[in-house]
Design a protein around this motif. Sequence first.
Motif, PDB file in Angstrom:
ATOM      1  N   ASP A   1       0.711  -1.156  -0.044  1.00 30.63           N
ATOM      2  CA  ASP A   1      -0.245  -0.005  -0.167  1.00 30.63           C
ATOM      3  C   ASP A   1       0.840   1.451  -0.120  1.00 30.63           C
ATOM      4  OD1 ASP A   1      -2.398  -1.416   0.028  1.00 30.63           O
ATOM      5  OD2 ASP A   1      -2.746  -1.128   2.074  1.00 30.63           O
ATOM      6  N   ALA A   2       1.835   1.214   0.586  1.00 31.53           N
ATOM      7  CA  ALA A   2       2.840   2.342   0.772  1.00 31.53           C
ATOM      8  C   ALA A   2       3.487   2.608  -0.513  1.00 31.53           C
ATOM      9  CB  ALA A   2       3.886   2.302   1.941  1.00 31.53           C
ATOM     10  N   ASP A   3       3.871   1.581  -1.035  1.00 32.12           N
ATOM     11  CA  ASP A   3       4.623   1.701  -2.544  1.00 32.12           C
ATOM     12  C   ASP A   3       3.606   2.251  -3.482  1.00 32.12           C
ATOM     13  OD1 ASP A   3       7.041   0.835  -1.471  1.00 32.12           O
ATOM     14  OD2 ASP A   3       6.704  -1.083  -2.307  1.00 32.12           O
ATOM     15  N   TYR A   4       2.394   1.694  -3.288  1.00 36.82           N
ATOM     16  CA  TYR A   4       1.355   2.261  -4.220  1.00 36.82           C
ATOM     17  C   TYR A   4       0.816   3.608  -4.100  1.00 36.82           C
ATOM     18  CZ  TYR A   4      -3.481   2.211  -6.390  1.00 36.82           C
ATOM     19  OH  TYR A   4      -4.573   2.510  -7.295  1.00 36.82           O
ATOM     20  N   ASP A   5       0.884   4.086  -2.964  1.00 41.53           N
ATOM     21  CA  ASP A   5       0.527   5.485  -2.518  1.00 41.53           C
ATOM     22  C   ASP A   5       1.469   6.510  -3.029  1.00 41.53           C
ATOM     23  OD1 ASP A   5      -1.856   4.567  -1.463  1.00 41.53           O
ATOM     24  OD2 ASP A   5      -1.214   5.077   0.714  1.00 41.53           O
ATOM     25  N   VAL A   6       2.839   5.932  -3.001  1.00 38.69           N
ATOM     26  CA  VAL A   6       4.134   6.725  -3.412  1.00 38.69           C
ATOM     27  C   VAL A   6       4.044   6.689  -4.967  1.00 38.69           C
ATOM     28  CG1 VAL A   6       6.333   7.251  -3.540  1.00 38.69           C
ATOM     29  CG2 VAL A   6       5.399   6.606  -1.516  1.00 38.69           C
ATOM     30  N   ALA A   7       3.895   5.707  -5.721  1.00 42.33           N
ATOM     31  CA  ALA A   7       3.679   5.636  -7.107  1.00 42.33           C
ATOM     32  C   ALA A   7       2.735   6.499  -7.613  1.00 42.33           C
ATOM     33  CB  ALA A   7       3.669   4.139  -7.466  1.00 42.33           C
ATOM     34  N   LYS A   8       1.497   6.449  -7.086  1.00 44.21           N
ATOM     35  CA  LYS A   8       0.346   7.167  -7.697  1.00 44.21           C
ATOM     36  C   LYS A   8       0.694   8.654  -7.628  1.00 44.21           C
ATOM     37  CE  LYS A   8      -3.259   6.179  -5.430  1.00 44.21           C
ATOM     38  NZ  LYS A   8      -4.737   5.921  -4.801  1.00 44.21           N
ATOM     39  N   GLU A   9       1.172   8.980  -6.558  1.00 46.93           N
ATOM     40  CA  GLU A   9       1.231  10.514  -6.227  1.00 46.93           C
ATOM     41  C   GLU A   9       2.749  10.924  -7.476  1.00 46.93           C
ATOM     42  OE1 GLU A   9       0.470  13.689  -5.234  1.00 46.93           O
ATOM     43  OE2 GLU A   9      -0.447  12.228  -3.757  1.00 46.93           O
ATOM     44  N   LYS A  10       3.401  10.013  -7.507  1.00 46.31           N
ATOM     45  CA  LYS A  10       4.501  10.626  -8.655  1.00 46.31           C
ATOM     46  C   LYS A  10       3.982  10.613  -9.983  1.00 46.31           C
ATOM     47  CE  LYS A  10       8.679   8.559  -6.349  1.00 46.31           C
ATOM     48  NZ  LYS A  10       9.587   7.594  -6.170  1.00 46.31           N
ATOM     49  N   CYS A  11       2.847   9.977 -10.195  1.00 46.99           N
ATOM     50  CA  CYS A  11       2.045  10.107 -11.463  1.00 46.99           C
ATOM     51  C   CYS A  11       1.552  11.415 -11.745  1.00 46.99           C
ATOM     52  CB  CYS A  11       1.054   9.114 -11.491  1.00 46.99           C
ATOM     53  SG  CYS A  11       1.623   7.134 -11.408  1.00 46.99           S
ATOM     54  N   ASP A  12       1.285  12.059 -10.540  1.00 49.98           N
ATOM     55  CA  ASP A  12       0.664  13.440 -10.688  1.00 49.98           C
ATOM     56  C   ASP A  12       1.429  14.598 -11.473  1.00 49.98           C
ATOM     57  OD1 ASP A  12      -1.626  12.666  -9.430  1.00 49.98           O
ATOM     58  OD2 ASP A  12      -1.211  13.553  -7.608  1.00 49.98           O
ATOM     59  N   ASP A  13       2.544  14.378 -11.399  1.00 51.27           N
ATOM     60  CA  ASP A  13       3.464  15.000 -12.193  1.00 51.27           C
ATOM     61  C   ASP A  13       3.447  14.799 -13.863  1.00 51.27           C
ATOM     62  OD1 ASP A  13       5.004  16.345 -10.186  1.00 51.27           O
ATOM     63  OD2 ASP A  13       6.463  14.855 -10.043  1.00 51.27           O
ATOM     64  N   LEU A  14       2.729  14.220 -14.188  1.00 52.19           N
ATOM     65  CA  LEU A  14       2.501  13.684 -15.564  1.00 52.19           C
ATOM     66  C   LEU A  14       1.141  14.205 -16.050  1.00 52.19           C
ATOM     67  CD1 LEU A  14       3.854  10.130 -15.677  1.00 52.19           C
ATOM     68  CD2 LEU A  14       5.036  12.069 -16.387  1.00 52.19           C
ATOM     69  N   LYS A  15       0.810  14.169 -17.393  1.00 51.67           N
ATOM     70  CA  LYS A  15      -0.511  14.623 -17.584  1.00 51.67           C
ATOM     71  C   LYS A  15      -0.967  13.582 -18.932  1.00 51.67           C
ATOM     72  CE  LYS A  15      -0.655  18.781 -16.146  1.00 51.67           C
ATOM     73  NZ  LYS A  15      -0.875  18.744 -14.566  1.00 51.67           N
ATOM     74  N   GLY A  16      -2.230  13.536 -19.105  1.00 53.45           N
ATOM     75  CA  GLY A  16      -2.743  12.720 -20.368  1.00 53.45           C
ATOM     76  C   GLY A  16      -2.498  11.344 -20.258  1.00 53.45           C
ATOM     77  N   ASN A  17      -2.071  10.571 -21.367  1.00 56.56           N
ATOM     78  CA  ASN A  17      -2.143   9.296 -21.296  1.00 56.56           C
ATOM     79  C   ASN A  17      -0.734   8.840 -20.625  1.00 56.56           C
ATOM     80  OD1 ASN A  17      -0.745   6.691 -23.200  1.00 56.56           O
ATOM     81  ND2 ASN A  17      -2.840   6.621 -22.600  1.00 56.56           N
ATOM     82  N   PRO A  18       0.347   9.672 -20.510  1.00 59.43           N
ATOM     83  CA  PRO A  18       1.418   9.015 -19.873  1.00 59.43           C
ATOM     84  C   PRO A  18       0.893   8.953 -18.207  1.00 59.43           C
ATOM     85  CG  PRO A  18       2.111  10.574 -21.381  1.00 59.43           C
ATOM     86  CD  PRO A  18       0.765  10.852 -21.515  1.00 59.43           C
ATOM     87  N   LYS A  19       0.243   9.811 -17.757  1.00 57.86           N
ATOM     88  CA  LYS A  19      -0.253   9.749 -16.487  1.00 57.86           C
ATOM     89  C   LYS A  19      -1.139   8.515 -16.142  1.00 57.86           C
ATOM     90  CE  LYS A  19      -2.784  12.245 -12.672  1.00 57.86           C
ATOM     91  NZ  LYS A  19      -3.208  13.189 -12.082  1.00 57.86           N
TER      92      LYS A  19
END
Length: 191
Positions: A91-109
């Motif tokens: 869960d911790a790894d998932y939460d961090v990974a999802k948060e890192k995705c916020d730097d992206l936009k569109g399909n890459p996100k």
Amino acid sequence: MKFKHKITAVFAVACMSSVFAVTPAEHKAAKDQISADYKAAKAQCNTLKDNAKDVCEKEAKGREKVAEAELEYRRDASERHRHNVAKAKADADYDVAKEKCDDLKGNPKDVCVKDAKAAHVKALEAAKVSEARNESNVSGTKRAADVSEARKDANENVREAEYKAARERCDALSGDVKDKCVADAKRIHGQ
């Protein structure tokens, strides 16, 4: 022969955990230390800005939850607590990974989020299989068929999550290239 050594190892760990159990005073001190560590880590996040700060806070919260789960496992080395440690880490790894995705936009996100979800599902399913295997080894209540069924379910769930991530990558494409990408994703992930 290998099976006998597994049981011996599991039994030795169970015995050691009862010998080295955490006293109530040690448990309270450890909880206080976990809380202090979290507060210090969170304070360091205040020096950051934007999504870097959010990622830092997720990492701090994740370390706190993992440390709490590990403390409970040290207090009671049951299979349930072992599973809780694995779940807290996933869960911790998932939460961090999802948060890192916020730097992206569109399909890459979108791809980033699906990849994070696939990794999360894979870690959770591995924990479930491990739990089933360990219950079978320790208590003898589970049969090999039950472990096999847990492994089969885990593989299906992981394949489905990985397929969704692969399919999301295809959305950035168009025409025949997209069709081939989708067909390849189905073939590779057994859909």
